[in-house]
Every structure is written in structure tokens, then in C-alpha cells.
Write an enzyme that holds these catalytic residues in place. Sequence first.
Site, short mmCIF file in Angstrom:
data_model
loop_
_atom_site.label_atom_id
_atom_site.label_comp_id
_atom_site.label_asym_id
_atom_site.label_seq_id
_atom_site.Cartn_x
_atom_site.Cartn_y
_atom_site.Cartn_z
N LYS A 171 -21.34 34.04 -8.16
CA LYS A 171 -22.70 33.76 -9.10
C LYS A 171 -23.59 33.56 -8.63
CE LYS A 171 -24.69 31.87 -11.65
NZ LYS A 171 -26.52 31.93 -11.54
N GLU A 245 -20.32 20.72 -4.04
CA GLU A 245 -21.49 20.35 -2.78
C GLU A 245 -22.15 19.64 -3.75
OE1 GLU A 245 -20.20 19.04 -0.28
OE2 GLU A 245 -18.53 20.22 0.13
N CYS A 279 -29.83 19.61 0.87
CA CYS A 279 -28.63 18.75 0.39
C CYS A 279 -28.52 17.10 0.92
CB CYS A 279 -27.14 18.77 0.00
SG CYS A 279 -27.27 20.69 -0.74
N GLU A 379 -32.20 11.65 -7.23
CA GLU A 379 -32.13 12.94 -6.36
C GLU A 379 -33.64 13.53 -6.42
OE1 GLU A 379 -29.16 16.43 -6.20
OE2 GLU A 379 -29.80 17.07 -3.59
C1 SIN Z 1 -28.20 21.59 2.95
O1 SIN Z 1 -28.21 20.71 3.39
O2 SIN Z 1 -28.24 21.79 1.51
C2 SIN Z 1 -27.51 22.41 3.46
C3 SIN Z 1 -26.67 22.22 5.52
C4 SIN Z 1 -26.91 22.92 6.32
O3 SIN Z 1 -26.70 24.39 5.54
O4 SIN Z 1 -28.02 23.31 6.78
#
Ligand code: SIN
Length: 489
Positions: A171, A245, A279, A379
Site C-alpha cells: 500500500k 521506521e 527521515c 520533527e
Molecule cells: C530517508 O532518509 O528517508 C531515507 C534515506 C535514504 O534512502 O537515502
Amino acid sequence: MKNYINGTWTASESGRTFPNINPADNRDVIAEFPLSSSADVSSAVQAASTAFQSWKLTPAPKRGDILRRAGDIFTRRKDELADVMTREMGKTLTETKGDIQEAIDTAYYAATETRRLFGYTAPSEMHNKMNLSFRMPIGVCGIITAWNFPIAVPSWKILPALAAGNTVVFKPSDDSPHSANIFAEILEEAGLPAGVFNVIHGDAEAGAELVEHPDVRVVGFTGSTQTGTAIAARCAQLNKKVSLEMGGKNAQIVMNDADLDLAIDGVLWGAFGTTGQRCTATSRLILHEDIHDLVVDRLIALSQKLVLGDGRKSGTQVGPVINQRQLDKIMSYIEIGKQQTTCVAGGYRDTDGDKQHGYFIAPTIFTGVTSEHTTFREEIFGPVLSVSKVSSFEQAITLANDCAYGLSSSLYTKDVNRAFAAIRDIEAGITYINAPTIGAEAHMPFGGIKGTGNGHREGGWTVFDIFTEWKTVYVDYSGHLQRAQIDNY
Ligand code: SIN
């Protein structure tokens, strides 16, 4: 456009759709996608359950051959897919090509791991008895991901899940559905049998249906801490395996002995690359007081030169944020930042020229930020950097760790002793030395501690801890009953 269920492009049973909109120009409606119902989710899970019976018996290296071909096709379609991705989620073409490269790397890596799904053997306590252990596939995996890495992050979950012999219902985010359909096209062309991989589009409701479905045995999620925590709570009740994550609030520390050119390049890329929507983005900058003013002055000047615009236009360095909701959220954090601290760069929505039709925010820098301030703690997921000043290395580490999240971190220094102390003491799943906080390599563990994750890691062979279960086997070839813990003692 449609869902991909059991190898067939299928309209939603609900008949309802949602628009996929270009964040650089919201007049550009790319396509309508299905707003899937619980019946659509059930069809996809049913297809995946049926396909599991034969996919799990396919020799793992044969599964790997399909993944290797998928890597080849991702490579062949890289430019086309990058254009699709940039149009639907905004980051620049250079960045979307990098996103696809991560999937290519993951495909080749997962393919090689199909020859190395090692279990282990160990001596038995008894005569004429053999002990072995195997990694077994689990069943249907429900994969739910965000829009900021529409191909890379799904690939980190989906490709190892398939390599291990599981089947998948994916999804994707409703902000990046088109990339997900190309993911399905590529796996189909690579030779994946019908039903092994399925895509259902929709909103949070479709995601919730997937989590709830009794035949989904594993849930892999990348997204907000709020949603991830709710999914984990539900999976605990349903006794499902779940890997999360979630958020990050990543700090880059720059000491007074650092190579400042390198550190400044690192901050600019870490904080404003992908418009800060990673992230792993650098959202906190912790500067030693000796170099604070110099670094801030140079960052202000360089950030103001970054070219905002449509990621598909050459020369663009910073694309739009993903949608109106995110724009409003980021702007509300910027307003709070202005009240609590000092805004030294950006701090506004850029509506210049064609940008009036998109969701553009100027790279924003706050100084005088302490751990009490909102932009230090929460965040934001946008092009916003909070700068704090410290007078020692120890204070820098303490400040970096004063955070609810623990994904990535970075230290710029030439002092090897400090570098190793930071590697030990920073509370994060990832620590970079003399490099920005962002990025990942396919063969290394990726994930975080504290509010970022729930103890699992993607990337590398650690990902197989999520997508396999251990089977322990004892073979007794003594020909008589041996009673463990009785006859031996
Ligand atoms: C991320 O920071 O959201 C993913 C990191 C990456 O794939 O480089």
C-alpha cells in the site's frame, strides 16, 4: 490508473478514486487512482496467500534471478521512472535517480543474498544427533510506506521479503502511487509470478485494512511516529510481526577543528536536499561557539542562493514540499520558530512566478535554538534547520542526545579521539563522521532507536530477521530413544 492484484490491473470495487497531483504545479492532475475498499484489500491478500504456496517452494536462487532481472529493468527505466517520480512527489531529477539507484542496489544485493540465507548448525548434546536451523519464509507481508522515497524505501522491504520466499501486498502513499505501479510493472516484466506482488492504492483506511487482515503475517511500515505506533499497538494485539521506521530529528555536530567547507556542504545537502523531507534529514545543527558565527553567516548566504523550483527543470536544487497539508504544517512550525528563536534565512512560502501554483518553502534557518524550543524537539519534515551553540564536545553530545528520536547523526572533526567517542556515545542507529546525516547503502543496516524504530533494521542481512522465522531441526540417527536432559545427566 488501477490496483495490481494477482497479476492483473484492477479497478477498485468501490468505484471511488483520488487524484495524484504534481506538488510543483497543483493544476497538473497526473491521474486518478483507486481508493481501495476492504474488498480490494481482501482480494489482494487472497492472491498473495495463494501465490505463497508455490513461491515459498521456488528455490531461493531462482527467486534471486527474478530480482536480478528487476535490477536490470530498473536500470533500463531509470530516467523514465525518475521523471514520473519527480512529477508526482517533487524532488529533483538528480534525487529521484538516486532513489531508483537505491532500489537497483537493493535488487542486486537481495538477489545475491538468496544464495546466502544461512541458518546455522551446532553440536548436539547427544550421541548420533544433528542440530540445524533454517530461515523460513513467513507468508503475506503488508508493506506501507511514505512518499518521500517512493521506490527506494519500498524496495528495502519488498525485495528482501520476496527473496526470502514471502509474498507481498504493497500500500504505497497516496502521494506517490504512480511510482508504485511502475514498481509492479518492473517485477512483472522480470518474471515474478502472478499474485506474489500486489499493489493496492488508497488512504489510511486501506492501510488499516491491510494491517487488520488475518492472513497478513508481517507488517513493514515507514512513516510517521504517530501512525507507526498505532500500527505496532494493533499488531501486538493481533500477534503479528511488525517493523517500523519512523521519525527522525537528526543532529550534525561541527567542532572547532572541523574542515568547515566540508561541514557546510554537508549541512546544505543534509538539511535542504529532498527539501528536508527525509527521515535522515539534518534538522539540528550543533556548532562549537568558536566557529558558530562564521558557519551561520556562510550558511545564510549559500542557502539563499539555492534554486527553488520544479524538480523536472534543469538547475533546480530544491523542489516543493509534498502537498498543501505538509506546507501548512511546516509553515506553522516556522511561525512558532519565529516566535521562540531568530529566523536568519527563509521563513516564508515562495510564490514567485510559476511557484505560486506549487508548494514551495524557502530554505529556513533558525539560530539561538535550545533544547527547550519546539523546532529543536519536533520533527518538521521540511526545509528547516535549527542551529544551537555549544562550548564543548561533551555538551554537543549531550545536546544531540536530548531528543525523542534516534535515527541518524553526524560529527565533523579532525580529532580521531572525538570521532570514536562520538561513535560510541551518540544515541542513534546511524552515525556519520565527516559526512551529512542523510543516505543509506543497500548492504548496511538502516534504522533507529528511541522514537524512530522498534528494534528492527532494514538493509543488509539484518532485514531477513524481519522477513523470516527460524525453524530448528533435530535429526536423531541413534536408532533409540534419547531423552534430552535426562539420560545425559
Ligand atoms: C530517508 O532518509 O528517508 C531515507 C534515506 C535514504 O534512502 O537515502
